[in-house]
Scaffold this motif. Structure first.
Motif, PDB file in Angstrom:
ATOM      1  N   MET A 104      92.257  45.028 -22.384  1.00 30.21           N
ATOM      2  CA  MET A 104      93.312  45.058 -23.034  1.00 30.21           C
ATOM      3  C   MET A 104      94.438  44.518 -22.231  1.00 30.21           C
ATOM      4  O   MET A 104      95.336  43.627 -22.631  1.00 30.21           O
ATOM      5  CB  MET A 104      93.854  46.302 -23.659  1.00 30.21           C
ATOM      6  N   HIS A 105      94.498  45.073 -20.899  1.00 31.82           N
ATOM      7  CA  HIS A 105      95.651  44.389 -19.919  1.00 31.82           C
ATOM      8  C   HIS A 105      95.497  43.104 -19.692  1.00 31.82           C
ATOM      9  O   HIS A 105      96.527  42.452 -19.454  1.00 31.82           O
ATOM     10  CB  HIS A 105      95.397  45.391 -18.877  1.00 31.82           C
ATOM     11  N   CYS A 106      94.479  42.573 -19.317  1.00 33.56           N
ATOM     12  CA  CYS A 106      94.111  41.239 -19.344  1.00 33.56           C
ATOM     13  C   CYS A 106      94.561  40.637 -20.437  1.00 33.56           C
ATOM     14  O   CYS A 106      95.406  39.226 -20.243  1.00 33.56           O
ATOM     15  CB  CYS A 106      92.599  40.780 -18.850  1.00 33.56           C
ATOM     16  N   LEU A 107      94.245  40.833 -21.568  1.00 34.90           N
ATOM     17  CA  LEU A 107      94.621  39.890 -22.799  1.00 34.90           C
ATOM     18  C   LEU A 107      96.188  39.876 -23.056  1.00 34.90           C
ATOM     19  O   LEU A 107      96.820  38.978 -23.356  1.00 34.90           O
ATOM     20  CB  LEU A 107      93.961  40.682 -23.997  1.00 34.90           C
ATOM     21  N   ALA A 108      96.941  41.208 -22.568  1.00 34.83           N
ATOM     22  CA  ALA A 108      98.296  41.177 -22.895  1.00 34.83           C
ATOM     23  C   ALA A 108      99.164  40.662 -21.803  1.00 34.83           C
ATOM     24  O   ALA A 108     100.184  40.501 -21.665  1.00 34.83           O
ATOM     25  CB  ALA A 108      98.556  42.674 -23.198  1.00 34.83           C
ATOM     26  N   GLY A 109      98.399  40.197 -20.648  1.00 35.34           N
ATOM     27  CA  GLY A 109      99.136  39.630 -19.224  1.00 35.34           C
ATOM     28  C   GLY A 109      99.773  40.686 -18.469  1.00 35.34           C
ATOM     29  O   GLY A 109     100.426  40.353 -17.784  1.00 35.34           O
TER      30      GLY A 109
ATOM     31  N   PHE B 175      99.409  45.333 -29.021  1.00 33.46           N
ATOM     32  CA  PHE B 175      98.404  46.081 -28.273  1.00 33.46           C
ATOM     33  C   PHE B 175      98.652  47.473 -28.174  1.00 33.46           C
ATOM     34  O   PHE B 175      99.770  47.984 -27.707  1.00 33.46           O
ATOM     35  CB  PHE B 175      98.277  45.504 -26.856  1.00 33.46           C
ATOM     36  N   ALA B 176      97.673  48.233 -28.637  1.00 30.31           N
ATOM     37  CA  ALA B 176      97.993  49.770 -28.749  1.00 30.31           C
ATOM     38  C   ALA B 176      96.889  50.484 -27.652  1.00 30.31           C
ATOM     39  O   ALA B 176      95.688  50.306 -27.838  1.00 30.31           O
ATOM     40  CB  ALA B 176      97.781  50.308 -30.161  1.00 30.31           C
ATOM     41  N   ASP B 177      97.271  51.157 -26.889  1.00 30.10           N
ATOM     42  CA  ASP B 177      96.279  51.840 -25.940  1.00 30.10           C
ATOM     43  C   ASP B 177      96.590  53.372 -26.259  1.00 30.10           C
ATOM     44  O   ASP B 177      97.606  53.931 -25.905  1.00 30.10           O
ATOM     45  CB  ASP B 177      97.124  51.535 -24.489  1.00 30.10           C
ATOM     46  N   GLU B 178      95.508  54.050 -26.734  1.00 24.23           N
ATOM     47  CA  GLU B 178      95.297  55.336 -27.163  1.00 24.23           C
ATOM     48  C   GLU B 178      96.355  55.898 -27.936  1.00 24.23           C
ATOM     49  O   GLU B 178      97.183  56.795 -27.363  1.00 24.23           O
ATOM     50  CB  GLU B 178      95.097  56.256 -26.021  1.00 24.23           C
ATOM     51  N   PRO B 179      96.864  55.170 -28.945  1.00 25.40           N
ATOM     52  CA  PRO B 179      98.352  55.465 -29.514  1.00 25.40           C
ATOM     53  C   PRO B 179      98.481  56.865 -30.019  1.00 25.40           C
ATOM     54  O   PRO B 179      99.400  57.292 -30.486  1.00 25.40           O
ATOM     55  CB  PRO B 179      98.500  54.473 -30.577  1.00 25.40           C
ATOM     56  N   THR B 180      97.314  57.360 -30.320  1.00 29.01           N
ATOM     57  CA  THR B 180      97.402  58.713 -31.116  1.00 29.01           C
ATOM     58  C   THR B 180      96.773  59.875 -29.893  1.00 29.01           C
ATOM     59  O   THR B 180      96.526  61.212 -30.451  1.00 29.01           O
ATOM     60  CB  THR B 180      96.387  58.872 -32.141  1.00 29.01           C
TER      61      THR B 180
ATOM     62  N   ILE C 231      96.523  43.737 -34.705  1.00 31.11           N
ATOM     63  CA  ILE C 231      96.698  44.983 -33.814  1.00 31.11           C
ATOM     64  C   ILE C 231      95.351  45.072 -33.263  1.00 31.11           C
ATOM     65  O   ILE C 231      94.182  44.902 -33.621  1.00 31.11           O
ATOM     66  CB  ILE C 231      96.826  46.107 -34.503  1.00 31.11           C
ATOM     67  N   VAL C 232      95.486  45.181 -31.707  1.00 29.59           N
ATOM     68  CA  VAL C 232      94.220  45.543 -30.925  1.00 29.59           C
ATOM     69  C   VAL C 232      94.229  46.828 -30.260  1.00 29.59           C
ATOM     70  O   VAL C 232      95.321  47.128 -29.511  1.00 29.59           O
ATOM     71  CB  VAL C 232      93.881  44.432 -29.830  1.00 29.59           C
ATOM     72  N   MET C 233      93.604  47.842 -30.654  1.00 33.09           N
ATOM     73  CA  MET C 233      93.754  49.178 -30.081  1.00 33.09           C
ATOM     74  C   MET C 233      92.843  49.800 -29.356  1.00 33.09           C
ATOM     75  O   MET C 233      91.379  49.610 -29.693  1.00 33.09           O
ATOM     76  CB  MET C 233      93.771  50.198 -31.229  1.00 33.09           C
TER      77      MET C 233
END
Length: 257
Positions: A59-64, A173-178, A204-206
């Motif tokens: 996710m971090h690579c996708l989001a830059g 991009f949502a990283d463990e949003p809950t 959304i990519v979570m």
């Protein structure tokens, strides 16, 4: 911003043969091993896997937010790989939204001020109709003048969701949003995210470790040892859990990069 490729097609985000290696020699850790994946527009995709599987790194690579060691990443038709600091800043400001486990709200600002902060920093004004739609979708109209300390955890995360949505990014991009919410508040946030995809065509990519959270998505991608090893469409909590239990059987680790 430089770097475009129409080959990204209809994907909101795309990874092509992405490797990520940290350290070298005996300290070398291969976080991603040749990952290729497309994330369709107006779809809710969850990324799952055990601790250390590479899901947050992807996710971090996708989001830059992190660079790749090898391989390429696109957001829409913008090639993220190789962008300089200015290009990455513009990309994250204009095309990407973020929702994190920690709500990352400024305590001295009201809910409304927190929601509008990224637009204000960018010198942009919100679309009034879309702003109203976002506020009503997250159910915060009667809390807009409250500061974070006056809001519950679930309300704070809904403020963070609204902040990500209001700029109409190409992908959120949502990283463990809950991860910091109780089950009821978590269900409210996940329901909002799902509705933003279905009703407002958000992408959304979570990243999540929770099968119940993943069941809100349209698709689940499973990583193990830095590889995509399985995928589910129209997942349920039960099918997600069954797949997680069988990841060891599905994993086939190639040689080092």
């Amino acid at each position: 911003m430089t770097g475009t490729d129409t080959g990204a097609g209809g994907a909101a985000a795309r990874a092509q043969d992405v490797w990520k290696v940290y350290g070298s020699g005996e300290a070398e850790v291969i976080a991603l091993r040749g990952v290729s994946a497309e994330f369709e527009r107006a779809r809710f995709t969850a990324i799952m896997g055990p601790s250390g599987s590479g899901k947050s790194t992807l996710m971090h690579c996708l989001a830059g937010l992190d660079s790749t060691t090898r391989g390429d990443v696109w957001i829409g038709d913008t090639k993220v790989t190789g962008l300089g600091d200015a290009g990455l800043t513009k990309l994250r400001r204009d095309k990407v939204g973020f929702i994190f486990q920690q709500f990352n709200l400024l305590p001295t600002l009201t809910a409304a001020e927190n929601i509008l902060l990224p637009l204000n920093i960018a010198g942009r004004k919100p679309d009034p109709t879309w702003y109203d739609t976002v506020i009503d979708t997250v159910g915060l109209r009667d809390r807009l003048d409250h500061r974070p300390a006056q809001l519950s955890g679930g309300q704070q995360q809904r403020v963070a969701c609204a902040r990500a949505l209001v700029a109409r990014p190409q992908v959120i991009f949502a990283d463990e949003p809950t991860g910091n919410l109780d089950s009821r508040s978590g269900a409210e946030v996940l329901g909002f995210l799902r509705n933003s995809v279905r009703e407002h065509h958000q992408t959304i990519v979570m990243v999540t470790h929770d099968p119940v959270a993943a069941a809100y998505a349209d698709r689940v991608i499973f990583l193990a040892d830095g590889q995509i090893v399985s995928e589910l469409v129209e997942p349920t909590a039960e099918t997600v859990l069954d797949t997680l239990k069988n990841l060891d059987v599905l994993t086939d680790v190639p040689g080092a990069v």
